[in-house]
Design an enzyme around this catalytic site. Structure first.
Site, PDB file in Angstrom:
ATOM      1  N   ARG A 276      84.298 -33.557  45.907  1.00  0.00           N
ATOM      2  CA  ARG A 276      84.932 -34.188  45.989  1.00  0.00           C
ATOM      3  C   ARG A 276      84.809 -35.478  45.805  1.00  0.00           C
ATOM      4  O   ARG A 276      84.983 -36.433  46.424  1.00  0.00           O
ATOM      5  CB  ARG A 276      85.421 -33.717  47.331  1.00  0.00           C
ATOM      6  CG  ARG A 276      86.723 -32.318  48.013  1.00  0.00           C
ATOM      7  CD  ARG A 276      85.944 -31.288  48.736  1.00  0.00           C
ATOM      8  NE  ARG A 276      85.140 -31.033  47.988  1.00  0.00           N
ATOM      9  CZ  ARG A 276      84.888 -29.630  47.873  1.00  0.00           C
ATOM     10  NH1 ARG A 276      86.276 -29.136  47.352  1.00  0.00           N
ATOM     11  NH2 ARG A 276      84.424 -28.905  46.853  1.00  0.00           N
ATOM     12  N   THR A 277      83.116 -35.779  46.875  1.00  0.00           N
ATOM     13  CA  THR A 277      82.618 -36.508  47.270  1.00  0.00           C
ATOM     14  C   THR A 277      82.394 -38.229  46.209  1.00  0.00           C
ATOM     15  O   THR A 277      83.235 -38.918  46.407  1.00  0.00           O
ATOM     16  CB  THR A 277      81.240 -36.682  47.854  1.00  0.00           C
ATOM     17  OG1 THR A 277      81.168 -35.651  48.953  1.00  0.00           O
ATOM     18  CG2 THR A 277      81.168 -38.068  48.440  1.00  0.00           C
TER      19      THR A 277
ATOM     20  N   LYS B 255      61.874 -38.635  33.868  1.00  0.00           N
ATOM     21  CA  LYS B 255      60.111 -39.134  33.086  1.00  0.00           C
ATOM     22  C   LYS B 255      59.730 -39.009  34.553  1.00  0.00           C
ATOM     23  O   LYS B 255      57.896 -39.672  34.346  1.00  0.00           O
ATOM     24  CB  LYS B 255      60.490 -40.202  33.003  1.00  0.00           C
ATOM     25  CG  LYS B 255      61.178 -40.377  31.650  1.00  0.00           C
ATOM     26  CD  LYS B 255      61.666 -40.781  30.758  1.00  0.00           C
ATOM     27  CE  LYS B 255      62.678 -41.105  30.255  1.00  0.00           C
ATOM     28  NZ  LYS B 255      62.466 -42.549  29.381  1.00  0.00           N
TER      29      LYS B 255
ATOM     30  N   ARG C 174      73.597 -40.397  46.082  1.00  0.00           N
ATOM     31  CA  ARG C 174      73.403 -38.472  46.990  1.00  0.00           C
ATOM     32  C   ARG C 174      72.320 -38.185  46.357  1.00  0.00           C
ATOM     33  O   ARG C 174      71.955 -38.355  45.071  1.00  0.00           O
ATOM     34  CB  ARG C 174      74.664 -37.837  46.654  1.00  0.00           C
ATOM     35  CG  ARG C 174      74.333 -35.864  46.788  1.00  0.00           C
ATOM     36  CD  ARG C 174      75.526 -34.798  46.811  1.00  0.00           C
ATOM     37  NE  ARG C 174      76.647 -35.521  47.879  1.00  0.00           N
ATOM     38  CZ  ARG C 174      77.523 -34.763  47.586  1.00  0.00           C
ATOM     39  NH1 ARG C 174      77.412 -33.534  47.199  1.00  0.00           N
ATOM     40  NH2 ARG C 174      78.355 -34.749  49.470  1.00  0.00           N
TER      41      ARG C 174
ATOM     42  N   HIS D  62      75.803 -37.362  55.974  1.00  0.00           N
ATOM     43  CA  HIS D  62      77.107 -37.727  55.324  1.00  0.00           C
ATOM     44  C   HIS D  62      77.922 -39.139  55.917  1.00  0.00           C
ATOM     45  O   HIS D  62      79.174 -38.079  56.570  1.00  0.00           O
ATOM     46  CB  HIS D  62      77.828 -36.555  54.671  1.00  0.00           C
ATOM     47  CG  HIS D  62      78.265 -36.530  53.225  1.00  0.00           C
ATOM     48  ND1 HIS D  62      78.751 -37.710  52.774  1.00  0.00           N
ATOM     49  CD2 HIS D  62      78.961 -35.439  52.949  1.00  0.00           C
ATOM     50  CE1 HIS D  62      79.501 -37.509  52.273  1.00  0.00           C
ATOM     51  NE2 HIS D  62      79.837 -36.323  51.401  1.00  0.00           N
TER      52      HIS D  62
HETATM   53  C1  NCD Z   1      79.552 -30.888  51.741  1.00  0.00           C
HETATM   54  C2  NCD Z   1      77.840 -31.732  51.565  1.00  0.00           C
HETATM   55  O1  NCD Z   1      77.725 -32.446  50.597  1.00  0.00           O
HETATM   56  O2  NCD Z   1      77.203 -31.684  52.261  1.00  0.00           O
HETATM   57  N1  NCD Z   1      80.354 -31.631  50.925  1.00  0.00           N
HETATM   58  C3  NCD Z   1      81.042 -32.610  50.887  1.00  0.00           C
HETATM   59  O3  NCD Z   1      80.856 -33.358  50.505  1.00  0.00           O
HETATM   60  N2  NCD Z   1      82.697 -32.503  50.862  1.00  0.00           N
HETATM   61  C4  NCD Z   1      79.524 -29.794  53.014  1.00  0.00           C
HETATM   62  C5  NCD Z   1      78.576 -28.649  52.409  1.00  0.00           C
HETATM   63  O4  NCD Z   1      78.566 -29.082  51.014  1.00  0.00           O
HETATM   64  O5  NCD Z   1      78.817 -27.971  52.448  1.00  0.00           O
END
Ligand code: NCD
Length: 301
Positions: free
Chosen positions: A54-55, A84, A105, A133
């Site tokens: 999703r993100t 590396k 991320r 997040h």
């Molecule tokens: C979440 C995350 O990555 O922290 N997912 C997301 O971005 N919608 C929740 C999760 O992975 O539990």
């Protein structure tokens, strides 16, 4: 003026939330061929060292919908120069030469903050390990507002791996500026870190720590449940992991809503999906519009 989005603590301002949510709602109403092309001529890099559906895809969709272009590294831990031995800082400095913003991320808490220190272009934290997040928290709060029409005076249950879940950490910071009552639902060893508990005390947010989800379901206006973050620890849940079932959601108020940042693993039974209070897929859809509004705010001309 926000340059980098590192923590949801940057959004503890009701006026800022109001204008971001108004912009989000405006975008949500437009047909796709009328989205403003505010990112025309811009390139955004998505640099993901951890799995995501999703993100990353909603950020990438948001960039494309606004007329921007993408550089995408979806598997940076395996394919970038990190293999590396390059430091995150050097990678960020390098991408500064190629992109106008970086959506990052990374598995380490604090990674986005470190990146922002060396970056001239905006860094957007798309999850830093068990840290935060922030853009998820924005779409979560937006979703609550959309369905409940308010945040103040709501009784909100936060359930799951409160210790390791970055989405729960980030939403708690934003909830702390509202007049809410919280139920923190997790087995003892997965309760919220002490730092966040003292934060709630400092802000005088009433909270209850609950081990069995069934003990509080009937009191809640919102139940936000997340999966166990199995990639972040090896501990087993002692006692029962909070779960929503076809059976126990009968305890919920008729106008309560069920949220989950997704992915859903076993914390919500599939049968719950048909319940009108289960709005987690709509919640995920809102992610696109929040991220469009946020990119506009950071980069729009
Ligand atoms: C979440 C995350 O990555 O922290 N997912 C997301 O971005 N919608 C929740 C999760 O992975 O539990």
């Amino acid at each position: 003026m926000i340059k980098h989005v590192v923590s949801s603590k940057q959004f503890l301002d009701k006026k800022l939330l109001k204008s971001l949510f108004a912009a989000t709602a405006r975008l949500q109403k437009l047909p796709p061929d009328q989205y403003p092309q505010t990112l025309k001529g811009r390139i955004i890099a998505t640099l993901f060292y951890e799995p995501s559906t999703r993100t990353r895809l909603s950020f990438e969709s948001a960039v494309l919908r606004l007329g921007g272009k993408l550089l995408s590294t979806e598997n940076a831990a395996e394919v970038s120069s990190a293999v590396k031995g390059e430091s995150l800082e050097d990678t960020i400095r390098t991408i500064n030469g190629y992109a106008d913003a970086i959506v990052l991320r990374h598995p380490e808490p604090g990674a986005a903050d470190r990146a922002s220190i060396v970056s001239d272009v905006p860094i957007i934290n798309a999850g830093d390990g068990s840290g935060e997040h922030p853009t998820q928290a924005l779409l979560d709060i937006y979703s609550i507002k959309q369905y409940k029409k308010k945040i103040d005076s709501l009784v909100i249950g936060l359930a799951g791996d409160l210790l390791n879940s970055r989405t729960l950490h980030s939403i708690i910071y934003i909830l702390s500026i509202f007049d809410v009552e919280l139920y923190l639902i997790a087995p003892k060893q997965f309760q919220l870190p002490e730092e966040l508990l003292s934060y709630l005390r400092e802000k005088s947010i009433p909270f209850h720590q609950v081990h069995d989800i069934n003990d509080c379901l009937g009191k809640l206006d919102v139940i936000y449940i997340n999966r166990l973050q199995m990639e972040r620890h090896t501990a087993k849940f002692k006692g029962k992991a909070p779960t929503l079932t076809k059976q126990n959601i009968k305890l919920l108020k008729p106008d309560a809503i069920i949220l989950n940042p997704l992915p859903r693993i076993s914390e919500i039974e599939i049968e719950v999906d048909n319940d009108p209070r289960a709005v987690y897929f709509q919640q995920a859809k809102n992610g696109l519009f929040i991220r469009m509004a946020l990119l506009n705010m950071l980069l729009g001309k």
